[in-house]
Write an enzyme that holds these catalytic residues in place. Sequence first.
Site, mmCIF file in Angstrom:
data_model
loop_
_atom_site.group_PDB
_atom_site.id
_atom_site.type_symbol
_atom_site.label_atom_id
_atom_site.label_comp_id
_atom_site.label_asym_id
_atom_site.label_seq_id
_atom_site.Cartn_x
_atom_site.Cartn_y
_atom_site.Cartn_z
ATOM 1 N N CYS A 123 -6.033 -31.453 14.644
ATOM 2 C CA CYS A 123 -4.820 -32.006 15.250
ATOM 3 C C CYS A 123 -3.695 -31.993 14.201
ATOM 4 O O CYS A 123 -3.330 -30.940 13.698
ATOM 5 C CB CYS A 123 -5.158 -33.397 15.774
ATOM 6 S SG CYS A 123 -3.868 -34.330 16.601
ATOM 7 N N ASP B 104 -5.318 -26.813 26.334
ATOM 8 C CA ASP B 104 -4.687 -27.789 25.438
ATOM 9 C C ASP B 104 -3.286 -28.083 25.949
ATOM 10 O O ASP B 104 -2.409 -27.212 25.923
ATOM 11 C CB ASP B 104 -4.633 -27.210 24.028
ATOM 12 C CG ASP B 104 -4.216 -28.224 22.973
ATOM 13 O OD1 ASP B 104 -3.473 -29.164 23.321
ATOM 14 O OD2 ASP B 104 -4.621 -28.070 21.810
ATOM 15 N N HIS C 123 -7.251 -30.342 24.138
ATOM 16 C CA HIS C 123 -6.911 -30.698 22.765
ATOM 17 C C HIS C 123 -7.955 -31.683 22.223
ATOM 18 O O HIS C 123 -8.371 -32.605 22.916
ATOM 19 C CB HIS C 123 -5.529 -31.353 22.742
ATOM 20 C CG HIS C 123 -4.981 -31.568 21.371
ATOM 21 N ND1 HIS C 123 -4.430 -30.554 20.626
ATOM 22 C CD2 HIS C 123 -4.905 -32.684 20.605
ATOM 23 C CE1 HIS C 123 -4.025 -31.028 19.464
ATOM 24 N NE2 HIS C 123 -4.309 -32.320 19.417
#
Length: 245
Positions: free
Chosen positions: A132, A180, A213
């Site tokens: 991330c 995502d 994600h």
Amino acid sequence: MANGNNETPCCIGDRLEYGSMGRELKVGGVDMYLATPKTPTKKGVVVYIDVYGWKLPNTRYIVDMIANNGYVAILPDAYEGAEPWSPDRDRSTFLEWIKTKDPNKIHTVADAAVGYLQQECGVEQLGCVGFCWGGRAVHACLVDRTDFKCGVAFYGMRSIDDEKLGLLNAPGLFVFGGKDSVIPLDQVETLKTELKKSCKVEHHVTVYEGMPHGFAHRKKEENDKDAAAIDGARLEMLKWLEKYM
């Protein structure tokens, strides 16, 4: 973590109940989590946090996984004591919060982690992994530094309008999810194009179909497809480290 053109809060997903095998320490005023392998090694990996901070059990689980595969692994608090993002916070404040967390300024923290690995653990070969926000930090390290032999960035990259997007000093693996909502596939394609055009070292971009994600460290294996993607991404990380370190 999203690039600079699409900053939205990412869901914490499934928080692991995990006790961890390493220990906490402080290096140059920065809190860190350290995990060591059973046998001595001169290979070390710096792991960079996601927006949920250095105490998230999911990230420590990956640190321990890396250590169990033969590396000294260290996870610094890249926010240097500042509060990480929390799923309980008002999502409308995320943009203002993330502006104070620039992954391109990771280098002071990286220097502390690298220094500890080299001076206290005898590490001679370095790699980096990030998730991330930490994926963006990995990208910054591969572009701006020369002490890492390779890096793996999970769902994170520099801004797509960054002139250094495709310039890596060491082999880089970039892993994304096909669904995502934070990093759209068109931005992944831009990364591929820039790497192909500008990068002079080995690189690879993998997109796991249908994955959201955070899938590789913050998603439960609810079915065979999840398990294949999560295990596949983690194995890809380990193989990349093994190949270039």
